[in-house]
Design a protein around this motif. Structure first.
Motif, mmCIF file in Angstrom:
data_model
loop_
_atom_site.group_PDB
_atom_site.id
_atom_site.type_symbol
_atom_site.label_atom_id
_atom_site.label_comp_id
_atom_site.label_asym_id
_atom_site.label_seq_id
_atom_site.Cartn_x
_atom_site.Cartn_y
_atom_site.Cartn_z
ATOM 1 N N MET A 1 15.861 57.493 -49.800
ATOM 2 C CA MET A 1 15.356 58.741 -49.311
ATOM 3 C C MET A 1 15.245 58.708 -47.788
ATOM 4 S SD MET A 1 14.856 60.686 -51.665
ATOM 5 C CE MET A 1 14.026 61.262 -53.048
ATOM 6 N N LEU A 2 15.788 59.696 -47.188
ATOM 7 C CA LEU A 2 15.712 59.805 -45.735
ATOM 8 C C LEU A 2 14.407 60.464 -45.319
ATOM 9 C CD1 LEU A 2 19.259 61.139 -44.804
ATOM 10 C CD2 LEU A 2 18.368 58.870 -44.378
ATOM 11 N N THR A 3 13.955 60.112 -44.140
ATOM 12 C CA THR A 3 12.818 60.797 -43.534
ATOM 13 C C THR A 3 13.334 61.575 -42.332
ATOM 14 O OG1 THR A 3 12.304 59.003 -41.992
ATOM 15 C CG2 THR A 3 11.275 58.904 -44.190
ATOM 16 N N ALA A 4 12.481 62.426 -41.795
ATOM 17 C CA ALA A 4 12.861 63.173 -40.595
ATOM 18 C C ALA A 4 13.193 62.216 -39.459
ATOM 19 C CB ALA A 4 11.736 64.120 -40.194
ATOM 20 N N ASP A 5 12.431 61.135 -39.353
ATOM 21 C CA ASP A 5 12.692 60.158 -38.289
ATOM 22 C C ASP A 5 14.046 59.473 -38.466
ATOM 23 O OD1 ASP A 5 10.307 60.699 -36.966
ATOM 24 O OD2 ASP A 5 9.196 59.195 -38.118
ATOM 25 N N ASP A 6 14.435 59.208 -39.707
ATOM 26 C CA ASP A 6 15.756 58.616 -39.961
ATOM 27 C C ASP A 6 16.862 59.524 -39.431
ATOM 28 O OD1 ASP A 6 14.601 56.445 -41.308
ATOM 29 O OD2 ASP A 6 14.793 57.431 -43.263
ATOM 30 N N VAL A 7 16.713 60.809 -39.687
ATOM 31 C CA VAL A 7 17.731 61.771 -39.235
ATOM 32 C C VAL A 7 17.756 61.837 -37.714
ATOM 33 C CG1 VAL A 7 18.405 64.211 -39.262
ATOM 34 C CG2 VAL A 7 17.627 63.098 -41.364
ATOM 35 N N LEU A 8 16.577 61.850 -37.100
ATOM 36 C CA LEU A 8 16.516 61.934 -35.640
ATOM 37 C C LEU A 8 17.060 60.681 -34.963
ATOM 38 C CD1 LEU A 8 13.031 63.645 -35.216
ATOM 39 C CD2 LEU A 8 15.294 64.682 -34.891
ATOM 40 N N ARG A 9 16.963 59.546 -35.641
ATOM 41 C CA ARG A 9 17.468 58.280 -35.065
ATOM 42 C C ARG A 9 18.956 58.049 -35.336
ATOM 43 N NH1 ARG A 9 12.282 56.031 -36.772
ATOM 44 N NH2 ARG A 9 13.242 55.577 -38.770
ATOM 45 N N ALA A 10 19.558 58.872 -36.160
ATOM 46 C CA ALA A 10 20.969 58.671 -36.522
ATOM 47 C C ALA A 10 21.857 58.755 -35.282
ATOM 48 C CB ALA A 10 21.402 59.704 -37.553
ATOM 49 N N ARG A 11 22.776 57.839 -35.185
ATOM 50 C CA ARG A 11 23.746 57.805 -34.083
ATOM 51 C C ARG A 11 25.133 57.704 -34.690
ATOM 52 N NH1 ARG A 11 20.147 59.715 -31.968
ATOM 53 N NH2 ARG A 11 18.686 58.787 -30.523
ATOM 54 N N PHE A 12 26.089 58.382 -34.067
ATOM 55 C CA PHE A 12 27.460 58.380 -34.552
ATOM 56 C C PHE A 12 28.384 57.881 -33.458
ATOM 57 C CE2 PHE A 12 25.230 62.077 -36.403
ATOM 58 C CZ PHE A 12 25.171 61.638 -37.717
ATOM 59 N N THR A 13 29.458 57.243 -33.884
ATOM 60 C CA THR A 13 30.475 56.795 -32.940
ATOM 61 C C THR A 13 31.172 58.023 -32.363
ATOM 62 O OG1 THR A 13 30.814 54.807 -34.265
ATOM 63 C CG2 THR A 13 32.563 55.405 -32.708
ATOM 64 N N ALA A 14 31.344 58.020 -31.055
ATOM 65 C CA ALA A 14 32.034 59.126 -30.400
ATOM 66 C C ALA A 14 33.540 58.932 -30.525
ATOM 67 C CB ALA A 14 31.634 59.209 -28.929
ATOM 68 N N THR A 15 34.233 60.004 -30.823
ATOM 69 C CA THR A 15 35.692 59.954 -30.909
ATOM 70 C C THR A 15 36.265 60.671 -29.689
ATOM 71 O OG1 THR A 15 35.812 62.025 -32.125
ATOM 72 C CG2 THR A 15 35.617 60.013 -33.419
ATOM 73 N N LYS A 16 37.434 60.250 -29.281
ATOM 74 C CA LYS A 16 38.065 60.926 -28.152
ATOM 75 C C LYS A 16 39.553 61.138 -28.416
ATOM 76 C CE LYS A 16 37.250 61.265 -23.373
ATOM 77 N NZ LYS A 16 36.474 60.731 -22.294
ATOM 78 N N PHE A 17 40.209 60.146 -28.950
ATOM 79 C CA PHE A 17 41.645 60.249 -29.165
ATOM 80 C C PHE A 17 41.995 60.464 -30.628
ATOM 81 C CE2 PHE A 17 41.079 57.747 -25.268
ATOM 82 C CZ PHE A 17 41.665 58.639 -24.390
ATOM 83 N N ARG A 18 41.010 60.806 -31.400
ATOM 84 C CA ARG A 18 41.234 61.186 -32.803
ATOM 85 C C ARG A 18 40.262 62.308 -33.130
ATOM 86 N NH1 ARG A 18 37.336 58.227 -36.034
ATOM 87 N NH2 ARG A 18 36.335 56.652 -34.739
ATOM 88 N N ASP A 19 40.466 62.959 -34.261
ATOM 89 C CA ASP A 19 39.629 64.094 -34.637
ATOM 90 C C ASP A 19 38.172 63.673 -34.800
ATOM 91 O OD1 ASP A 19 41.937 65.531 -34.667
ATOM 92 O OD2 ASP A 19 42.027 65.809 -36.834
ATOM 93 N N GLY A 20 37.288 64.557 -34.390
ATOM 94 C CA GLY A 20 35.852 64.337 -34.559
ATOM 95 C C GLY A 20 35.156 65.678 -34.644
#
Length: 130
Positions: A1-20
């Motif tokens: 189960m996710l919490t609001a804090d889990d969602v706020l802390r989520a980080r994603f890899t940035a894409t530049k030369f492929r679709d994102g």
């Protein structure tokens, strides 16, 4: 189960030369998800809560040659968000027991911290362990 804090802390890899996924669109949805989860955690109503149907229908613009969020990572988080929204809301944990009560101070055997203590047993049960 996710919490609001889990969602706020989520980080994603940035894409530049492929679709994102468009970062602003993802961030806007996740901000609403965090507000929705925070309200559920506190048992309070919220304006504009995110629904399971919205998560299922979520589509983001795709960015090419500009920074976006890794699609697989965002989709994985949204899958967890959906599972959390489908599950019954869980109330905040109760306050810690007062000093001198419950299992923390030698409550009955089998008492579990955070749960109500077991009912006192009769003298016969204590004597014969039943």
């Amino acid at each position: 189960m996710l919490t609001a804090d889990d969602v706020l802390r989520a980080r994603f890899t940035a894409t530049k030369f492929r679709d994102g996924y468009d970062q602003d669109e993802v961030d806007d949805l996740l901000d609403r998800v965090a507000r929705t989860l925070r309200a559920r955690e506190g048992g309070e109503p919220t304006t504009d809560p995110v629904t399971v149907a919205e998560i299922d229908a979520a589509r983001f613009s795709v960015r090419r040659f500009t920074e976006g969020y890794d699609e697989v990572q965002v989709d994985a988080l949204l899958t967890e968000v959906r599972a959390t929204l489908v599950a019954p809301a869980v109330a905040r944990p109760a306050a810690a027991p007062a000093p001198g009560s419950g299992a923390a101070s030698g409550g009955a055997p089998g008492d579990v911290p955070g749960l109500l203590p077991s009912k006192p047993s009769s003298g016969w049960r204590r004597l014969f362990g039943r």
